[in-house]
Design a protein around this motif. Structure first.
Motif, PDB file in Angstrom:
ATOM      1  N   VAL A  44       0.836  -1.204   0.000  1.00 41.98           N
ATOM      2  CA  VAL A  44       0.000   0.000   0.000  1.00 41.98           C
ATOM      3  C   VAL A  44       0.869   1.251   0.000  1.00 41.98           C
ATOM      4  O   VAL A  44       0.607   2.213  -0.733  1.00 41.98           O
ATOM      5  CB  VAL A  44      -0.961  -0.017   1.212  1.00 41.98           C
ATOM      6  CG1 VAL A  44      -1.620   1.333   1.407  1.00 41.98           C
ATOM      7  CG2 VAL A  44      -2.020  -1.100   1.022  1.00 41.98           C
ATOM      8  N   ILE A  45       1.908   1.232   0.812  1.00 47.32           N
ATOM      9  CA  ILE A  45       2.828   2.379   0.829  1.00 47.32           C
ATOM     10  C   ILE A  45       3.476   2.560  -0.546  1.00 47.32           C
ATOM     11  O   ILE A  45       3.715   3.678  -1.002  1.00 47.32           O
ATOM     12  CB  ILE A  45       3.891   2.191   1.928  1.00 47.32           C
ATOM     13  CG1 ILE A  45       3.235   2.253   3.316  1.00 47.32           C
ATOM     14  CG2 ILE A  45       4.999   3.231   1.816  1.00 47.32           C
ATOM     15  CD1 ILE A  45       4.140   1.853   4.451  1.00 47.32           C
ATOM     16  N   GLY A  46       3.706   1.440  -1.243  1.00 46.76           N
ATOM     17  CA  GLY A  46       4.306   1.491  -2.572  1.00 46.76           C
ATOM     18  C   GLY A  46       3.354   1.925  -3.670  1.00 46.76           C
ATOM     19  O   GLY A  46       3.795   2.230  -4.779  1.00 46.76           O
ATOM     20  N   GLY A  47       2.043   1.956  -3.377  1.00 48.05           N
ATOM     21  CA  GLY A  47       1.096   2.432  -4.387  1.00 48.05           C
ATOM     22  C   GLY A  47      -0.132   1.574  -4.600  1.00 48.05           C
ATOM     23  O   GLY A  47      -1.030   1.947  -5.365  1.00 48.05           O
ATOM     24  N   ALA A  48      -0.230   0.410  -3.952  1.00 50.26           N
ATOM     25  CA  ALA A  48      -1.429  -0.423  -4.068  1.00 50.26           C
ATOM     26  C   ALA A  48      -2.583   0.243  -3.326  1.00 50.26           C
ATOM     27  O   ALA A  48      -2.370   0.964  -2.349  1.00 50.26           O
ATOM     28  CB  ALA A  48      -1.170  -1.815  -3.514  1.00 50.26           C
ATOM     29  N   ARG A  49      -3.813  -0.019  -3.770  1.00 56.74           N
ATOM     30  CA  ARG A  49      -4.978   0.555  -3.104  1.00 56.74           C
ATOM     31  C   ARG A  49      -6.037  -0.490  -2.778  1.00 56.74           C
ATOM     32  O   ARG A  49      -7.179  -0.157  -2.482  1.00 56.74           O
ATOM     33  CB  ARG A  49      -5.583   1.669  -3.970  1.00 56.74           C
ATOM     34  CG  ARG A  49      -4.693   2.904  -4.073  1.00 56.74           C
ATOM     35  CD  ARG A  49      -4.525   3.604  -2.728  1.00 56.74           C
ATOM     36  NE  ARG A  49      -3.605   4.741  -2.821  1.00 56.74           N
ATOM     37  CZ  ARG A  49      -2.313   4.673  -2.530  1.00 56.74           C
ATOM     38  NH1 ARG A  49      -1.770   3.519  -2.144  1.00 56.74           N
ATOM     39  NH2 ARG A  49      -1.549   5.733  -2.625  1.00 56.74           N
ATOM     40  N   GLN A  50      -5.653  -1.753  -2.832  1.00 57.08           N
ATOM     41  CA  GLN A  50      -6.558  -2.831  -2.414  1.00 57.08           C
ATOM     42  C   GLN A  50      -5.741  -3.875  -1.689  1.00 57.08           C
ATOM     43  O   GLN A  50      -4.617  -4.190  -2.098  1.00 57.08           O
ATOM     44  CB  GLN A  50      -7.266  -3.456  -3.616  1.00 57.08           C
ATOM     45  CG  GLN A  50      -8.170  -4.647  -3.267  1.00 57.08           C
ATOM     46  CD  GLN A  50      -8.921  -5.174  -4.467  1.00 57.08           C
ATOM     47  OE1 GLN A  50      -9.798  -4.504  -5.007  1.00 57.08           O
ATOM     48  NE2 GLN A  50      -8.574  -6.378  -4.919  1.00 57.08           N
TER      49      GLN A  50
END
Length: 390
Positions: free
Chosen positions: A219-225
């Motif tokens: 999530v910190i890297g850019g995932a949103r699920q």
């Protein structure tokens, strides 16, 4: 609500049910699905429809029942799988087909006896098949954790062009370290030209105990699920634990994320899943274990009784747990003993507690835990000692 939403994709009824002994019937699945929707799950993976008539029925009934959550069915990159999933999902108010194929060299060679170009074509084809039935298609690149990043980026770009709206990047074997998984997600964000047209999803397994850490790094890297299960249930050592990632996001507000999950329902949901799936929760499990808000060391107990935040970063009420517990053992101190005796209605001064404490330690050395009945005995024996009956 400020911040960026992280969608919670619950796969308790699919991946969680793959735990030996956790098979559910249709009625049980529907009941759990309703409760998961009430808790705030955004996407619910209801099953693998082509796998059995029972699973097909379960996905169909859940599709008919849920009112808000997206209902998802899993498939392989096989046309019949996708057609059967579409049939099971046809009554859903919001449906998603979750399809994909292994992308690591290990899977390409060892599982499919194939090559990268052929797998790329099959990936695109399965997404196109799925788009014939729904505009919400999730593609999983199985074993993405061990897939070459450049090739993974090619796959992602191709399936998004074919119509995929969510990209599932599974650490299927739980192999990645958190920084590696986070960097993999960031690589896709920075190197897939059409990445803005899809949501990146984390599906992490717990073979090395890193599933939750990897999901948060993603999530910190850019995932949103985040794909997760109640109590961390799942294949082999399990999946990312829903209750853990939700509370990490809640506690670390500086990260700038939020979910739609009602945290007060986490412990009731955990108990329901545990009872329904006949799978006990380990006592020291984060957030939902029976010892998650218990204190037995004297140093911890003294600090907690002075200020709960010294040893609890979460108020148990926030997650629907029972109140914090002071557990009396041979490691407990005088302040904990005095607190527990006061709870039972006894009023003793400091000198009284000093005397009772000596007897308490003898009892505690014999027993693993000093229980309520033991405290009554200790208190009554002391009162008889200082005020003997004539």
């Amino acid at each position: 609500m400020s911040g960026k939403q992280v969608y919670i994709f619950d796969t308790t009824l699919r991946d969680g049910e793959q735990v030996p002994g956790c098979k559910l019937n249709t009625e049980e699945k529907v009941d759990l699905a309703v409760r998961l929707e009430e808790m705030g799950v955004d996407i619910l993976e209801a099953g693998f429809p082509v796998s059995s008539p029972g699973d097909f029925q379960s996905v169909t009934m859940i599709s008919r029942t849920l009112k808000h959550a997206v209902v998802c069915g899993l498939t392989r990159a096989v046309q019949k799988d996708i057609e059967v999933a579409a049939q099971a999902l046809k009554y859903a108010k919001r449906s998603r087909i979750h399809t994909g194929i292994g992308t690591s060299d290990s899977h390409i060679k060892g599982k499919f006896n194939s090559n990268r170009e052929d797998i790329l074509k099959r990936a695109v084809q399965c997404v196109k098949w799925a788009r014939n039935f729904t505009d919400d298609v999730e593609f999983y690149a199985e074993d993405a954790g061990r897939t070459d990043n450049e090739y993974l980026a090619r796959i992602c770009e191709a399936v998004v062009n074919a119509g995929a709206t969510t990209l599932n990047i599974p650490d299927t074997t739980g192999y990645c370290l958190p920084h590696q998984y986070g960097e993999k997600i960031a690589f896709l964000v920075n190197n897939v030209p059409n990445i803005d047209k899809a949501v990146i999803s984390c599906h992490c397994h717990n073979d090395l105990g890193l599933a939750t850490a990897n999901a948060i790094a993603g999530v910190i890297g850019g995932a949103r699920q985040i794909e997760c299960t109640i109590n961390g249930l799942g294949e082999r050592a399990g999946n990312t634990s829903l209750e853990e990632v939700v509370m990490i996001i809640n506690q670390h507000k500086h990260l700038g994320f939020y979910t739609n999950i009602n945290p007060k329902l986490l412990n009731p949901m955990s108990r329901l899943v545990s009872d329904t799936m006949r799978m006990p929760v380990q006592p020291n499990k984060a957030i939902v274990g029976s010892n998650a808000f218990s204190h037995s060391s004297g140093i911890h107990q003294d600090g907690f009784l002075k200020d709960a935040t010294t040893y609890e970063i979460i108020n148990p009420v926030e997650v629907g747990a029972d109140e914090s517990k002071i557990v009396l053992t041979a490691r407990s101190g005088r302040s904990a003993l005095a607190f527990r005796l006061q709870q039972l209605g006894f009023t003793f001064n400091r000198n009284d507690i000093d005397v009772i404490y000596e007897s308490f330690l003898k009892t505690a050395d014999v027993k693993k835990e000093v229980m309520q009945e033991d405290l009554y005995e200790l208190a009554n024996a002391y009162q008889l000692q200082v005020s003997p009956v004539n």
